[in-house]
Each structure stands twice: as C-alpha cells, then as structure tokens.
Write a protein that holds these residues in place. Structure first.
Motif, short mmCIF file in Angstrom:
data_model
loop_
_atom_site.label_atom_id
_atom_site.label_comp_id
_atom_site.label_asym_id
_atom_site.label_seq_id
_atom_site.Cartn_x
_atom_site.Cartn_y
_atom_site.Cartn_z
N UNK A 100 10.57 -13.02 -8.63
CA UNK A 100 11.90 -11.84 -9.60
C UNK A 100 10.80 -10.55 -9.47
N UNK A 101 10.22 -10.34 -8.71
CA UNK A 101 9.38 -9.11 -8.63
C UNK A 101 10.56 -7.93 -8.20
N UNK A 102 11.46 -8.14 -7.66
CA UNK A 102 12.53 -6.99 -7.43
C UNK A 102 13.15 -6.32 -8.61
N UNK A 103 13.09 -7.26 -9.59
CA UNK A 103 13.83 -6.73 -11.08
C UNK A 103 12.80 -6.22 -11.93
N UNK A 104 11.32 -6.08 -11.38
CA UNK A 104 10.39 -5.44 -12.33
C UNK A 104 10.29 -3.84 -12.00
N UNK A 105 10.87 -3.04 -12.35
CA UNK A 105 10.81 -1.60 -12.32
C UNK A 105 9.34 -1.23 -12.74
N UNK A 106 9.00 -0.16 -11.90
CA UNK A 106 7.71 0.21 -12.08
C UNK A 106 6.31 -0.62 -12.25
N UNK A 107 6.59 -1.72 -11.76
CA UNK A 107 5.44 -2.62 -11.92
C UNK A 107 4.95 -3.02 -10.34
N UNK A 108 3.65 -2.69 -10.28
CA UNK A 108 2.97 -3.04 -9.04
C UNK A 108 2.80 -4.47 -9.00
N UNK A 109 3.32 -5.64 -8.60
CA UNK A 109 3.13 -6.69 -8.67
C UNK A 109 2.01 -7.42 -8.05
N UNK A 110 1.81 -6.81 -7.09
CA UNK A 110 0.57 -7.26 -6.16
C UNK A 110 -0.68 -6.83 -7.10
N UNK A 111 -0.87 -5.66 -7.67
CA UNK A 111 -1.99 -5.10 -8.64
C UNK A 111 -2.12 -6.25 -9.78
N UNK A 112 -0.76 -6.63 -10.25
CA UNK A 112 -0.88 -7.60 -11.40
C UNK A 112 -1.28 -8.76 -11.11
N UNK A 113 -0.85 -9.35 -10.20
CA UNK A 113 -1.45 -10.68 -9.77
C UNK A 113 -2.86 -10.69 -9.37
N UNK A 114 -3.46 -9.68 -8.79
CA UNK A 114 -4.67 -9.39 -8.57
C UNK A 114 -5.55 -9.58 -9.71
N UNK A 137 1.01 -13.78 -1.30
CA UNK A 137 0.97 -12.53 -1.34
C UNK A 137 1.15 -11.88 -0.02
N UNK A 138 0.58 -12.46 0.98
CA UNK A 138 0.76 -12.16 2.39
C UNK A 138 2.32 -12.34 2.95
N UNK A 139 3.04 -13.46 2.45
CA UNK A 139 4.18 -13.50 2.87
C UNK A 139 5.32 -12.52 1.98
N UNK A 140 4.82 -12.04 1.00
CA UNK A 140 5.54 -11.04 0.36
C UNK A 140 5.46 -9.53 0.85
N UNK A 141 4.52 -9.50 1.72
CA UNK A 141 3.98 -8.25 2.48
C UNK A 141 3.15 -7.52 1.50
N UNK A 142 2.47 -8.05 0.67
CA UNK A 142 1.38 -7.40 -0.37
C UNK A 142 -0.20 -7.42 0.17
N UNK A 143 -0.25 -7.28 1.41
CA UNK A 143 -1.55 -7.25 2.22
C UNK A 143 -2.69 -6.75 1.37
N UNK A 144 -2.53 -5.50 0.74
CA UNK A 144 -3.88 -5.06 0.30
C UNK A 144 -4.39 -5.86 -0.76
N UNK A 145 -3.49 -6.32 -1.67
CA UNK A 145 -3.91 -7.12 -2.96
C UNK A 145 -4.71 -8.61 -2.29
N UNK A 146 -3.83 -8.99 -1.26
CA UNK A 146 -4.30 -10.37 -0.67
C UNK A 146 -5.83 -10.05 -0.25
N UNK A 147 -6.02 -9.02 0.72
CA UNK A 147 -7.32 -8.63 1.20
C UNK A 147 -8.40 -8.57 0.02
N UNK A 148 -7.92 -7.88 -1.05
CA UNK A 148 -9.10 -7.63 -1.83
C UNK A 148 -9.58 -9.13 -2.69
N UNK A 149 -8.46 -9.94 -2.98
CA UNK A 149 -8.81 -11.15 -3.51
C UNK A 149 -9.69 -12.07 -2.70
N UNK A 150 -9.23 -12.00 -1.52
CA UNK A 150 -10.09 -12.82 -0.38
C UNK A 150 -11.47 -12.23 -0.29
#
Length: 259
Positions: free
Chosen positions: A90-104, A129-142
């Motif tokens: 549903x992330x495409x419908x969340x305006x002004x929400x950085x979903x990668x940061x929120x999941x982190x 996260x990686x599949x969604x193209x959110x590499x930065x959040x994934x790298x931080x979490x790992x």
C-alpha cells in the motif's frame, strides 16, 4: 498501552474467548490487516501487536517456548512480516511517508522488547525492502544486526552498488547511502570489507570528518588485511597530508614509519 479507536471498537464486539488463544489473535489480526488501507490504520496494528503477548514458536523439536522472532509455524506467517508486506503493497498510497524509514523504525522499536525479531525475520524484512527498491533502509537494518549471515548479505549488496554500474564516481547517491549508514558500517568494523567498493571513499571521509573512530587502528587493520596502500593513504589523510602528495610509495613508506 492505549488501543486505537478503530481497534477498540472492533474488539468491543468480540468476547474475551475470541482472543484468548494465539490462533484466535492471529486470526483477528489478519482480519484487521485485510481491512486496513490507511497509514494510520497500519500504525494502530503495530500498537496492537505490541500490546499482545509474544507469539509462541512451535519449533521442529516440538517444544513450546517464547520466540523473539514471533514466528507462527513458519517465518512467512509471522505477523510483523505480514504487516511489512502489507505496508509495502500500500506504500504508493501513503503521501509524504518514507515507508523504508518507517519500517526501519518499526523494527528498531522492537529491539528492547519481547517482540524483537530474530536474524531470520530481519533478513525477510530486508529482502522485502530490497525487492521494493528500498536499499538504504535494508542496508541499515542488516548492518546494525550482529548476525554473520546478515553481514554477508550487507557486503554483497554493497559490492553490487559498484558492480551494477549504478555509481560512476565516488559521490554515492542518497538512495543507497547516507551519514547514518556510514556510521553503522564503521561501528560494525566493516571498513575492510568495503575496500574496492563505491562506499570505501565515503567511509574514509566520514571517519576523518567525524573523529569518532580510531583511525590508526583502522589503518593497522587494513594493513594486516593486505591493504597496505589504503592503510598508508588513510594515515596520510589523518595526519593532514595533501592528497596531491599521495603516491603508492609514499603510502607504503608511511606504513613502515608509523605502524
């Protein structure tokens, strides 16, 4: 913990027996998850999961024990992973929400609780996260999880940044690196594993600029790992030498003199 209004109204229609078992709570959670579409509703579900007791792991040995991963029979049935998947859907419908940061932030909020995710679950979140193209959040979490398999996955992803041709110069783009990630990598002592990657130069610059790490120890570690030229260049930079004076021979001379 306060229960959000829409959850409270739903629960008020249920009898206590409807949520007294783990299976019933999961069933209720999945029903609420299916009906959720707004960012606020997903936030409420995070609170609901934290308000409930940790799930029980039915391990392959048949023993019953609390599991910090909260897996229910299989990792892919874990409610936190189901929530992650739904949020990304549903992330495409969340305006002004950085979903990668929120999941982190969601995963980090569980670190000091009984709901803390184990490495297998963290890996599943990172893969999503990686599949969604959110590499930065994934790298931080790992990077901030001290699991050798996650660290190996981190190294592979960092190597792919340069090997994939995404970066043509030392200026790494913001969607794959920021100052927090650089700090996490240095704290995890991953400088050596980043040699010959696009992140090595930013890591060195960050280390020298922040002054929060032992540069001479880092240089010794580089030298012992067979990266003598990098070790010498790091020491030259640390001691204020002009980059124009750096040569391979001068770097090696510094190693012999200062290490």
């Amino acid at each position: 913990m306060l229960i959000p209004l829409f959850v409270f109204l739903y629960l008020s229609q249920c009898e206590m027996k409807d949520v007294e078992s783990e299976e019933m709570r999961i069933s209720l959670f999945l029903e609420l998850l299916e009906s959720s579409a707004k960012w606020e509703e997903f936030q409420h579900l995070m609170l609901l999961l934290q308000a409930w007791p940790p799930m029980i792991d039915r391990s392959s040995t048949g023993s019953m024990c609390e599991n910090i991963c909260l897996s229910l029979f299989r990792t892919d049935q874990n409610p936190w992973l189901r929530l992650t998947s739904a949020l990304l859907t549903h992330s495409s419908s969340f305006s002004q929400i950085n979903i990668g940061n929120e999941l982190l932030s969601m995963c980090r909020s569980l670190y000091s609780t009984k709901h803390k995710l184990n490495p297998q679950c963290i890996k599943s979140v990172c893969c999503q996260l990686l599949d969604a193209g959110l590499k930065l959040s994934a790298l931080k979490l790992m990077t901030e999880n001290e699991d050798e398999h996650l660290r190996k996955l981190t190294q592979d992803q960092i190597r792919n940044i340069s090997e994939s041709g995404l970066i043509d110069d030392p200026k790494v783009t913001e969607d794959v690196c920021d100052s927090e990630l650089l700090s996490l990598l240095l704290n995890a002592e991953m400088l050596i594993s980043c040699v010959d990657t696009a992140l090595y130069s930013p890591l060195v610059s960050h280390m020298l600029a922040q002054g929060a790490w032992d540069v001479e120890k880092a240089a010794r570690d580089l030298h012992q790992a067979g990266h003598s030229a990098q070790a010498g260049s790091l020491l030259l930079s640390h001691r204020g030498s002009h980059p124009g004076h750096f040569t391979f021979n001068s770097a090696l001379a510094v190693i012999r003199k200062w290490l």
